[in-house]
Design a protein around this motif. Structure first.
Motif, PDB file in Angstrom:
ATOM      1  N   MET A   1       0.862  -1.381   0.119  1.00 15.39           N
ATOM      2  CA  MET A   1      -0.098  -0.161   0.030  1.00 15.39           C
ATOM      3  C   MET A   1       0.803   1.185   0.168  1.00 15.39           C
ATOM      4  SD  MET A   1      -2.826  -1.459   2.752  1.00 15.39           S
ATOM      5  CE  MET A   1      -3.784   0.035   2.732  1.00 15.39           C
ATOM      6  N   GLY A   2       2.099   1.136   0.245  1.00 16.98           N
ATOM      7  CA  GLY A   2       3.264   2.328  -0.147  1.00 16.98           C
ATOM      8  C   GLY A   2       3.309   2.847   1.191  1.00 16.98           C
ATOM      9  N   LEU A   3       3.129   2.142   2.373  1.00 12.97           N
ATOM     10  CA  LEU A   3       2.994   2.681   3.882  1.00 12.97           C
ATOM     11  C   LEU A   3       4.182   2.338   4.374  1.00 12.97           C
ATOM     12  CD1 LEU A   3      -0.707   1.944   4.589  1.00 12.97           C
ATOM     13  CD2 LEU A   3       0.025   4.443   3.878  1.00 12.97           C
ATOM     14  N   PHE A   4       4.623   3.144   5.722  1.00 15.63           N
ATOM     15  CA  PHE A   4       5.816   2.878   6.299  1.00 15.63           C
ATOM     16  C   PHE A   4       5.101   2.003   7.692  1.00 15.63           C
ATOM     17  CE2 PHE A   4       8.125   3.857  10.217  1.00 15.63           C
ATOM     18  CZ  PHE A   4       9.279   3.280   9.872  1.00 15.63           C
ATOM     19  N   VAL A   5       5.656   1.198   8.016  1.00 16.18           N
ATOM     20  CA  VAL A   5       5.423   0.081   9.391  1.00 16.18           C
ATOM     21  C   VAL A   5       6.402   0.358  10.293  1.00 16.18           C
ATOM     22  CG1 VAL A   5       4.595  -1.982  10.221  1.00 16.18           C
ATOM     23  CG2 VAL A   5       4.023  -1.176   7.894  1.00 16.18           C
ATOM     24  N   ASP A   6       5.897   0.891  11.333  1.00 16.89           N
ATOM     25  CA  ASP A   6       7.112   0.833  12.515  1.00 16.89           C
ATOM     26  C   ASP A   6       7.448  -0.734  12.945  1.00 16.89           C
ATOM     27  OD1 ASP A   6       5.024  -0.109  14.047  1.00 16.89           O
ATOM     28  OD2 ASP A   6       4.525   1.811  15.114  1.00 16.89           O
ATOM     29  N   SER A   7       8.374  -0.846  13.761  1.00 18.10           N
ATOM     30  CA  SER A   7       8.807  -2.070  14.037  1.00 18.10           C
ATOM     31  C   SER A   7       8.105  -2.633  15.345  1.00 18.10           C
ATOM     32  CB  SER A   7      10.497  -2.134  14.222  1.00 18.10           C
ATOM     33  OG  SER A   7      10.726  -1.289  15.292  1.00 18.10           O
ATOM     34  N   ASP A   8       7.169  -2.041  15.880  1.00 16.13           N
ATOM     35  CA  ASP A   8       6.336  -2.517  17.009  1.00 16.13           C
ATOM     36  C   ASP A   8       6.108  -3.916  16.773  1.00 16.13           C
ATOM     37  OD1 ASP A   8       6.762  -0.249  18.269  1.00 16.13           O
ATOM     38  OD2 ASP A   8       4.443   0.330  17.594  1.00 16.13           O
ATOM     39  N   PRO A   9       6.131  -4.807  17.978  1.00 18.02           N
ATOM     40  CA  PRO A   9       5.983  -6.321  17.927  1.00 18.02           C
ATOM     41  C   PRO A   9       4.284  -6.551  17.832  1.00 18.02           C
ATOM     42  CG  PRO A   9       6.574  -5.800  19.972  1.00 18.02           C
ATOM     43  CD  PRO A   9       6.914  -4.603  19.172  1.00 18.02           C
ATOM     44  N   VAL A  10       3.936  -7.541  17.263  1.00 22.25           N
ATOM     45  CA  VAL A  10       2.602  -7.806  17.487  1.00 22.25           C
ATOM     46  C   VAL A  10       2.188  -7.978  18.707  1.00 22.25           C
ATOM     47  CG1 VAL A  10       0.698  -9.293  16.590  1.00 22.25           C
ATOM     48  CG2 VAL A  10       2.431  -8.801  15.121  1.00 22.25           C
ATOM     49  N   PRO A  11       0.930  -7.501  19.167  1.00 17.93           N
ATOM     50  CA  PRO A  11       0.578  -7.410  20.740  1.00 17.93           C
ATOM     51  C   PRO A  11       0.108  -8.990  20.993  1.00 17.93           C
ATOM     52  CG  PRO A  11      -0.845  -6.407  19.526  1.00 17.93           C
ATOM     53  CD  PRO A  11       0.233  -6.447  18.462  1.00 17.93           C
ATOM     54  N   TYR A  12       0.526  -9.383  21.963  1.00 19.29           N
ATOM     55  CA  TYR A  12      -0.175 -10.895  22.583  1.00 19.29           C
ATOM     56  C   TYR A  12      -1.567 -10.873  22.607  1.00 19.29           C
ATOM     57  CZ  TYR A  12       4.880 -12.202  23.523  1.00 19.29           C
ATOM     58  OH  TYR A  12       6.003 -12.623  23.090  1.00 19.29           O
ATOM     59  N   ASP A  13      -2.229 -11.752  22.678  1.00 15.85           N
ATOM     60  CA  ASP A  13      -3.697 -11.810  23.155  1.00 15.85           C
ATOM     61  C   ASP A  13      -3.846 -11.891  24.650  1.00 15.85           C
ATOM     62  OD1 ASP A  13      -4.747 -11.666  20.345  1.00 15.85           O
ATOM     63  OD2 ASP A  13      -4.289 -13.714  20.374  1.00 15.85           O
TER      64      ASP A  13
END
Length: 99
Positions: free
Chosen positions: A87-99
């Motif tokens: 989509m041409g967007l920047f993504v930070d390097s935050d981890p996927v949150p735990y459930d």
């Protein structure tokens, strides 16, 4: 009997995956989200659908796919980056949150 069930489950997942990808690719999205999701690799697509679309937690997603929870979180992280890139967007390097 278990092997037979595994083959049937895999066939059902394959059918669902193909139908859902086709539906996503035809949906109108000015952001391009649906098209980006439709281009995900198979496992990333499965994890995104189970976790974000169907609302399964990480543990349940892992059980359905026969993988561990760390693998689910990894697929989610990589899918997030791949979708953003498509989509041409920047993504930070935050981890996927735990459930």
């Amino acid at each position: 009997m278990s092997g037979e069930r595994d083959v049937t489950s895999e066939m059902a997942m394959q059918w669902f995956r193909e139908k859902f990808r086709d539906t996503l690719s035809r949906m109108d999205s000015s952001l391009g989200l649906y098209e980006a999701m439709a281009h995900l690799p198979e496992r990333q697509f499965d994890v995104v659908v189970l976790h974000h679309i169907l609302g399964y937690d990480t543990h349940h997603t892992a059980e359905v796919l026969g993988v561990n929870e760390v693998t689910v979180r990894s697929h989610l992280r990589h899918a997030k980056r791949r979708i953003a890139s498509h989509m041409g967007l920047f993504v930070d390097s935050d981890p996927v949150p735990y459930d």
